[in-house]
Design a protein around this motif. Structure first.
Motif, mmCIF file in Angstrom:
data_model
loop_
_atom_site.group_PDB
_atom_site.id
_atom_site.type_symbol
_atom_site.label_atom_id
_atom_site.label_comp_id
_atom_site.label_asym_id
_atom_site.label_seq_id
_atom_site.Cartn_x
_atom_site.Cartn_y
_atom_site.Cartn_z
ATOM 1 N N SER A 46 0.878 -1.146 0.000
ATOM 2 C CA SER A 46 0.000 0.000 0.000
ATOM 3 C C SER A 46 0.926 1.209 0.000
ATOM 4 O O SER A 46 1.879 1.260 0.765
ATOM 5 C CB SER A 46 -0.844 -0.074 1.267
ATOM 6 N N SER A 213 -6.742 -6.611 3.309
ATOM 7 C CA SER A 213 -5.997 -5.653 2.482
ATOM 8 C C SER A 213 -5.631 -6.358 1.179
ATOM 9 O O SER A 213 -5.569 -7.598 1.120
ATOM 10 C CB SER A 213 -4.725 -5.195 3.198
ATOM 11 N N ASN A 309 0.101 -3.428 6.711
ATOM 12 C CA ASN A 309 -0.740 -3.872 5.596
ATOM 13 C C ASN A 309 -0.512 -5.320 5.201
ATOM 14 O O ASN A 309 -1.123 -5.799 4.248
ATOM 15 C CB ASN A 309 -0.489 -2.995 4.374
#
Ligand code: CAO
Length: 435
Positions: A46, A213, A309
């Motif tokens: 991310s 995620s 993440n």
């Protein structure tokens, strides 16, 4: 004097359709140079998209849920022109393209390197892509069903026969579509593994559904693929690092407060480098047809790093001639940026062999999964003092557990054991690293 700057997605290699997960600015906001404008998510990380100019946001062209690629216009910023440096901009209207090739250094993920061993026929991708969607033709489904389909990565246009009134696509149609694709995909792969049943857990009590995620979702897919394709063996051993630890503590004692401290992992990296040089088949990948072994003359080591993440694997490059201090500084810097989501795509590519260390947390052993197309991964868990018999008496020694998982198509059991023995020798007596 002010100039209008277009901020676009920079060169991102071959990756297209990167998800926009958050947009942090709106028209009228004042932004500083490098301030995060938006958060993008790729399969491995991310990442923040920083402002490449300071000024007042005029227009924002993306929203969460959008997909962007290289060159996509993110926002326009009215910037005060400065006379010096890179901030000097040409004045131009927003529509005039390209106004200014503002290259934001957003760390956006490149397409994964081609693997030397393609996975088995994967299920047909479920993901909706603009190319496949029929432009202008809306699927017959409610927004809730569309959202449900998107969450599962299903291109709703691929569901042809809705079972609702007048062919309306219902949630069950989406579920059935996923089941069908998964089952066909598994059948194609020849594994014959039946799909997991979908369970309504709410019948047993209160539940909350949280979206994984993207890194977790895609890492999961990749791990499953490796798990199903590679015959892996994990070999466990432990090594006496009492002397190594004494040396490490002595080195750290010489360091000032602001210096990067040396962790045991750095010595493990050094020992792994030496062992790989001794056993080059561990720095190899199978060719696509499975007929040849591609031996690499370069050596880059991947380090699994835990981030908010999910798991990412930045790569320390050309490690053969790097010393303890250099590797320490590089690992500290890279893992820090990994946790902040600021790794560049190229920094996660080109690994030859990976280390996954859970030693900072605990454990006595685990079975890491090979980061294919690499052929081996070294797992590390927590060192602890143990009574060790020296022939006359039990003496307290610091013992470090190691776990070596290898692709058994490439590495024989004996080679695995010899490789581990070499790592043990180097860590047990680090003077051997000089030989
Ligand atoms: N035995 C005993 N202590 C250990 C140890 C071990 N094997 N490994 C680390 N430690 C200690 C360190 O010395 C450090 O101690 P101090 O705080 O007293 O200095 C502490 O644990 C924390 O170490 P660290 O984790 O910050 O540093 P590291 O260099 O050992 O590891 C990194 C760096 C990036 C690998 C690690 O932080 C990390 O993210 N690990 C998770 C990897 C992961 O997710 N693996 C699973 C992947 S699934 O296969």
């Amino acid at each position: 004097m002010a100039s209008l700057i277009e901020i676009k997605v920079p060169d991102v290699g071959n990756v297209a359709d990167i998800d926009v997960v958050d947009v942090l600015v709106k028209p009228g906001d004042e932004v500083k140079l490098e301030q995060t404008l938006a958060v993008l998510e790729t399969d491995k990380a991310s990442m923040d998209l920083p402002a490449s100019a300071a000024g007042k946001v005029q227009e924002v062209f993306i929203k969460p849920g959008d997909k962007v690629s290289e060159g996509t216009l993110i926002a326009t910023v009215l910037a005060a022109t400065e006379e010096s440096g890179a901030a000097k901009q040409e004045e131009a209207p927003a529509q005039q393209a390209p106004v200014q090739q503002e290259v934001a250094t957003a760390p956006v993920e490149k397409a994964p390197e081609p693997t030397s061993q393609p996975p088995v026929a994967a299920p047909e991708p479920l993901t909706e892509t603009p190319a496949r969607s029929e432009p202008g033709k809306a699927a017959h489904a409610t927004p809730a069903v569309r959202l449900f389909a998107r969450e599962l990565g299903v291109d709703i246009h691929k569901i042809t026969n809705g079972s609702g009134r007048k062919g309306r696509i219902l949630k069950d149609d989406v579920k059935n579509f996923v089941k069908k694709v998964m089952t066909e995909g598994v059948a194609q792969s020849g594994t014959g593994i039946p799909a997991m049943p979908s369970v309504d857990f709410s019948q047993f009590g209160e539940v909350e559904e949280r979206k994984l995620s993207k890194i977790k979702r895609l890492t999961g897919q990749n791990l499953s693929r490796v798990w199903l394709n590679l015959p892996m063996v994990t070999y466990h051993d432990e090594v006496d690092i009492t002397e190594m630890e004494a040396f490490r503590n002595a080195l750290n004692a010489e360091k000032s407060k602001d210096d990067v401290k040396i962790t045991g992992l750095i010595f493990i990296i050094k020992a792994l480098i030496a062992a790989v040089e001794q056993f080059p088949q561990f720095n190899a990948s199978l060719s696509a047809d499975g007929e040849n072994l591609i031996l690499k003359r370069y050596l880059n080591i991947g380090i699994a790093v835990d981030t908010p993440n999910g798991l990412v694997v930045p790569v320390l490059r050309n490690v053969k001639h790097k010393g303890i201090n250099e590797l320490s500084a590089e690992l500290a810097e890279t893992s820090n940026r990994a946790r902040l989501g600021k790794l560049m795509p190229a920094e996660m590519q080109g690994g030859c062999i990976t280390i996954s260390s859970l030693g900072g947390i605990g454990g006595t052993a685990f079975t890491p999964i090979v980061n294919a197309p690499e052929v081996a991964i070294l797992g590390v868990t927590r060192a602890k003092m143990q009574p060790v018999w020296n022939g006359k008496e039990f003496v307290p020694r610091l013992m470090l557990p190691l776990d070596l998982t290898y692709d058994h198509r490439v590495i024989d059991g004996v080679e695995g054991a010899k490789f581990m023995a070499a790592i043990k020798q180097y860590l047990g007596d680090i003077r051997r690293l000089l030989l």
